[in-house]
Design a protein around this motif. Structure first.
Motif, PDB file in Angstrom:
ATOM      1  N   THR A  67     -49.290 -85.290  42.353  1.00 25.32           N
ATOM      2  CA  THR A  67     -48.898 -83.687  42.263  1.00 25.32           C
ATOM      3  C   THR A  67     -49.026 -83.444  40.735  1.00 25.32           C
ATOM      4  O   THR A  67     -48.372 -83.982  39.720  1.00 25.32           O
ATOM      5  N   PRO A  68     -50.087 -82.536  40.563  1.00 23.50           N
ATOM      6  CA  PRO A  68     -50.163 -82.124  39.212  1.00 23.50           C
ATOM      7  C   PRO A  68     -49.057 -81.288  38.820  1.00 23.50           C
ATOM      8  O   PRO A  68     -48.513 -80.501  39.738  1.00 23.50           O
ATOM      9  N   ASP A  69     -48.945 -81.244  37.409  1.00 22.24           N
ATOM     10  CA  ASP A  69     -47.870 -80.139  36.793  1.00 22.24           C
ATOM     11  C   ASP A  69     -48.605 -78.935  36.495  1.00 22.24           C
ATOM     12  O   ASP A  69     -47.882 -77.838  36.457  1.00 22.24           O
ATOM     13  N   LEU A  70     -49.960 -78.940  36.330  1.00 15.81           N
ATOM     14  CA  LEU A  70     -50.798 -77.820  35.987  1.00 15.81           C
ATOM     15  C   LEU A  70     -52.348 -78.063  36.394  1.00 15.81           C
ATOM     16  O   LEU A  70     -52.604 -79.361  36.402  1.00 15.81           O
ATOM     17  N   VAL A  71     -52.809 -77.157  36.835  1.00 15.25           N
ATOM     18  CA  VAL A  71     -54.335 -77.173  37.463  1.00 15.25           C
ATOM     19  C   VAL A  71     -55.323 -76.577  36.366  1.00 15.25           C
ATOM     20  O   VAL A  71     -54.766 -75.152  36.312  1.00 15.25           O
ATOM     21  N   PHE A  72     -56.410 -76.810  35.946  1.00 14.32           N
ATOM     22  CA  PHE A  72     -57.325 -76.115  35.079  1.00 14.32           C
ATOM     23  C   PHE A  72     -58.487 -76.307  35.880  1.00 14.32           C
ATOM     24  O   PHE A  72     -58.982 -77.057  36.491  1.00 14.32           O
ATOM     25  N   GLU A 121     -57.967 -74.221  46.498  1.00 15.47           N
ATOM     26  CA  GLU A 121     -57.077 -73.496  47.108  1.00 15.47           C
ATOM     27  C   GLU A 121     -56.869 -74.391  48.609  1.00 15.47           C
ATOM     28  O   GLU A 121     -55.714 -74.378  49.121  1.00 15.47           O
ATOM     29  N   LEU A 122     -58.109 -74.943  49.194  1.00 13.40           N
ATOM     30  CA  LEU A 122     -57.861 -75.846  50.382  1.00 13.40           C
ATOM     31  C   LEU A 122     -56.878 -77.234  50.012  1.00 13.40           C
ATOM     32  O   LEU A 122     -56.219 -77.614  51.089  1.00 13.40           O
ATOM     33  N   ALA A 123     -57.340 -77.685  48.815  1.00 12.67           N
ATOM     34  CA  ALA A 123     -56.602 -79.058  48.665  1.00 12.67           C
ATOM     35  C   ALA A 123     -55.129 -78.731  48.382  1.00 12.67           C
ATOM     36  O   ALA A 123     -54.239 -79.539  48.963  1.00 12.67           O
ATOM     37  N   ALA A 124     -54.699 -77.697  47.765  1.00  8.33           N
ATOM     38  CA  ALA A 124     -53.450 -77.105  47.461  1.00  8.33           C
ATOM     39  C   ALA A 124     -52.627 -77.146  48.683  1.00  8.33           C
ATOM     40  O   ALA A 124     -51.177 -77.389  48.764  1.00  8.33           O
ATOM     41  N   GLU A 125     -53.241 -76.677  49.791  1.00  7.18           N
ATOM     42  CA  GLU A 125     -52.207 -76.476  51.056  1.00  7.18           C
ATOM     43  C   GLU A 125     -51.670 -77.651  51.646  1.00  7.18           C
ATOM     44  O   GLU A 125     -50.778 -77.728  52.260  1.00  7.18           O
ATOM     45  N   HIS A 126     -51.956 -78.869  51.028  1.00 10.02           N
ATOM     46  CA  HIS A 126     -51.516 -80.023  51.565  1.00 10.02           C
ATOM     47  C   HIS A 126     -50.447 -80.884  50.539  1.00 10.02           C
ATOM     48  O   HIS A 126     -50.072 -81.826  50.965  1.00 10.02           O
ATOM     49  N   LEU A 127     -50.418 -80.176  49.508  1.00 11.72           N
ATOM     50  CA  LEU A 127     -49.287 -80.861  48.612  1.00 11.72           C
ATOM     51  C   LEU A 127     -47.771 -80.062  48.742  1.00 11.72           C
ATOM     52  O   LEU A 127     -47.886 -78.867  49.395  1.00 11.72           O
ATOM     53  N   GLU A 128     -46.976 -80.843  48.644  1.00 13.99           N
ATOM     54  CA  GLU A 128     -45.468 -80.296  48.939  1.00 13.99           C
ATOM     55  C   GLU A 128     -45.164 -79.399  47.898  1.00 13.99           C
ATOM     56  O   GLU A 128     -44.267 -78.542  48.189  1.00 13.99           O
ATOM     57  N   ARG A 172     -54.942 -84.059  51.095  1.00 14.20           N
ATOM     58  CA  ARG A 172     -54.283 -85.070  51.696  1.00 14.20           C
ATOM     59  C   ARG A 172     -54.207 -86.190  50.937  1.00 14.20           C
ATOM     60  O   ARG A 172     -53.123 -87.163  50.875  1.00 14.20           O
ATOM     61  N   TRP A 173     -55.308 -86.730  50.442  1.00 11.91           N
ATOM     62  CA  TRP A 173     -55.474 -88.016  49.566  1.00 11.91           C
ATOM     63  C   TRP A 173     -54.462 -87.746  48.262  1.00 11.91           C
ATOM     64  O   TRP A 173     -53.780 -88.672  48.196  1.00 11.91           O
ATOM     65  N   LEU A 174     -54.724 -86.595  47.840  1.00  7.03           N
ATOM     66  CA  LEU A 174     -53.608 -86.481  46.392  1.00  7.03           C
ATOM     67  C   LEU A 174     -52.157 -86.401  46.752  1.00  7.03           C
ATOM     68  O   LEU A 174     -51.479 -87.126  46.292  1.00  7.03           O
TER      69      LEU A 174
END
Length: 168
Positions: free
Chosen positions: A46-51, A63-70, A38-40
């Protein structure tokens, strides 16, 4: 301008007789990982890529953080990030494709804290002071600089933000 977001995995459980690599998130960690997402989102990072480290707690955090991104960025699970030291994390980050403007790294302490402190020549507000004092679970650091990923070097970045989102 490039942006590197460093996210330390959320609080993990410590089940008896379980290997460190396999430890899942604790209940608090699950709530904090969602708060990090939610903070992100609210900060529009919003990242273009995640390592992401291949450890269970790091994968669950993302996985839990990404659920809140658009939008859902591509994720590369990177075994070298687990239990990595500064030089290994820097090598991984330098491998980001030139097309990536914002990279998010999900990893572990002490390596991620050392990476942030090594890269940050300066900081806005008290972000550098707070990062030196402690980089707790679910902490997020945001660094910016101009240049190619392959040329990222210690002292090249500005630490623009440091947050420790906590779930309710």
């Amino acid at each position: 301008m490039r942006r590197l977001i460093v996210l330390r995995h959320a609080k993990s459980a410590r089940p008896p007789d379980m290997a460190d690599f396999d430890r899942p998130l604790a209940g608090r960690g699950r709530r904090d990982a969602s708060a990090a997402g939610r903070w992100l989102r609210d900060a529009r990072y919003t990242p273009d890529l995640v390592f992401c480290s291949t450890a269970v707690r790091a994968r669950e955090t993302w996985e839990l953080a990404a659920e809140h991104l658009e939008t859902q960025p591509p994720v590369q699970h990177e075994a070298r990030v687990y239990d990595a030291e500064l030089h290994t994390l820097l090598a991984v980050v330098r491998e980001a494709p030139a097309s990536v403007g914002t990279l998010l790294l999900v990893g572990h302490n002490p390596g991620v804290q050392e990476l942030v402190l090594a890269l940050a020549a300066e900081a806005l507000g008290d972000a550098l002071k707070r990062t030196r004092e402690k980089f707790p679970t679910s902490a997020i650091a945001v660094l910016t600089w101009h240049g190619d990923w392959s040329e990222l070097a210690p002292g090249a970045a500005l630490l623009t933000d440091m947050a420790v989102p906590r779930g309710a």
